[in-house]
Design an enzyme around this catalytic site. Structure first.
Site, PDB file in Angstrom:
ATOM      1  N   LYS A  11       0.851  -1.207   0.000  1.00 26.10           N
ATOM      2  CA  LYS A  11       0.000   0.000   0.000  1.00 26.10           C
ATOM      3  C   LYS A  11       0.875   1.240   0.000  1.00 26.10           C
ATOM      4  O   LYS A  11       2.035   1.188   0.422  1.00 26.10           O
ATOM      5  CB  LYS A  11      -0.927   0.045   1.233  1.00 26.10           C
ATOM      6  CG  LYS A  11      -0.203   0.131   2.579  1.00 26.10           C
ATOM      7  CD  LYS A  11       0.137   1.534   3.051  1.00 26.10           C
ATOM      8  CE  LYS A  11       0.926   1.470   4.326  1.00 26.10           C
ATOM      9  NZ  LYS A  11       1.659   2.748   4.629  1.00 26.10           N
ATOM     10  N   ASP A 137      -2.317  -1.463  10.010  1.00 26.88           N
ATOM     11  CA  ASP A 137      -2.482  -1.487   8.546  1.00 26.88           C
ATOM     12  C   ASP A 137      -3.114  -2.783   8.032  1.00 26.88           C
ATOM     13  O   ASP A 137      -3.485  -2.876   6.867  1.00 26.88           O
ATOM     14  CB  ASP A 137      -1.107  -1.336   7.864  1.00 26.88           C
ATOM     15  CG  ASP A 137      -0.703   0.120   7.719  1.00 26.88           C
ATOM     16  OD1 ASP A 137       0.483   0.369   7.446  1.00 26.88           O
ATOM     17  OD2 ASP A 137      -1.578   1.013   7.882  1.00 26.88           O
TER      18      ASP A 137
END
Ligand SMILES: C[C@](O)(CO)[C@H](O)COP(=O)(O)OP(=O)(O)OC[C@H]1O[C@@H](n2ccc(N)nc2=O)[C@H](O)[C@@H]1O
Ligand SMILES: Nc1ncnc2c1ncn2[C@@H]1O[C@H](COP(=O)(O)OP(=O)(O)OP(=O)(O)O)[C@@H](O)[C@H]1O
Length: 284
Positions: A11, A137
């Protein structure tokens, strides 16, 4: 032996704002998360007895219970009292401790893979709740796509896909501790905060230049204080045609957004940064 192959996508953060320090020691964040094509590959195989084995092709990550993939497997084995184990082969492509959620991505892949192997029937939302126990995350890495993340990073609302675009990522030859960066941040002295809603509007309109103009990460000042060359890397990407550039997460990776793969390749080949890993990837 029954095995599943998975991709664990990295990401980047398009925006990252830190609002305040929470009583639980984490920070309240508001950030736009974007899955990218850079990925690790995992092969998860069933083991007849309760054992968790990590086989990684990189010495840069722990091969025992400190590995986030191990923690994910242990969590499900204990939660569902599974009477078997898994071998997890990890083929690393995502640079480690780089601000790209490499460990979180692997943990999310293990949750998904074991859900399939053991036929646990867990929904994406249920997998995200397990992800929350593993790291801030991980829920996003389970969900993927483009999302607004609030809370510690676990309160996610899906956003429309961003327009296709290419990225050049510059990963310097050192890593950064996420914990240290957050703890060094002086929230009251943040000079420029992201205009998160404006970037969301740009995403909804499919306006790549608007998204690029709105890139903003309040953690940059902390990491750049230690590694001032990263500011130069952002400029170098823009001088080579990037619509915008930003540090991802707590860093040290800096990325630039380019309209086409050819533009990204041209920019990447013109960069000579000894010791840095330069990668080309794409969003959406
Ligand atoms: C920087 C980002 O990567 C942006 O996406 C995330 O906010 C951090 O996600 P992460 O690395 O998965 O974070 P974790 O591994 O859960 O936490 C590592 C450390 O970062 C700090 N941390 C993390 C997330 C958050 N919202 N506030 C924090 O203060 C905490 O000290 C925590 O102990
Ligand atoms: N499977 C894994 N892959 C990568 N790092 C792992 C893994 N398991 C544990 N780690 C450890 O986690 C730490 C953070 O690694 P990771 O690559 O997730 O950092 P990051 O990309 O900066 O994460 P984030 O962007 O979420 O802050 C590293 O020091 C590494 O040793």
């Amino acid at each position: 032996m029954y095995a599943v192959e998975l991709e664990a996508k990295a990401k980047i953060n398009l925006t990252l704002d830190v609002l305040y320090k929470r009583p639980d020691g984490y920070h309240q964040v508001e950030m736009i998360m974007q899955e990218i094509s850079l990925r690790d590959y995992l092969v998860i195989s069933l083991l007849p007895k309760k054992d968790i084995r990590i086989v990684a092709d990189s010495k840069a990550i722990p091969d025992g219970e400190a590995n986030l993939a191990f923690k994910a497997a242990k969590l499900l084995i204990e939660e569902f009292n599974l009477d078997a184990g898994v071998e997890i082969k990890i083929f690393k492509e995502i640079p480690v401790a780089a601000g790209l959620a490499g460990g979180s991505a692997d943990a999310a892949a293990v949750l998904k893979g074991m859900n399939e192997i053991f036929e646990l029937g867990l929904s994406t939302e249920e997998l995200m709740l397990f992800g929350e126990k593993l790291g801030a995350d991980v829920p996003f890495c389970v969900m993927g796509g483009t999302a607004l993340a609030c809370g510690k990073g676990e309160e996610l609302s899906r956003l429309p896909a961003v327009p296709p675009a290419s990225l050049v990522l510059i990963k310097p030859p050192y890593s950064v501790s996420t914990r240290e960066v957050y703890n060094r941040l002086k929230i009251n002295s943040i000079k420029k905060r992201p205009e998160t809603q404006t970037v969301i509007e740009s995403i909804k309109k499919g306006d790549l230049e608007g998204i690029a103009k709105g890139l903003c990460n309040v953690l940059e000042e902390v990491t750049f204080a230690q590694h001032p060359e990263l500011r130069k890397f952002k400029e170098m990407l823009k001088e080579r045609g990037a619509f915008g550039s930003l540090m991802s997460g707590s860093g040290p990776t800096v990325y630039g957004i380019f309209e086409t793969k050819k533009d990204a390749e041209r920019a990447a080949t013109s960069l000579s940064l000894p010791g840095c890993t330069i990668l080309i990837s794409c969003m959406a």
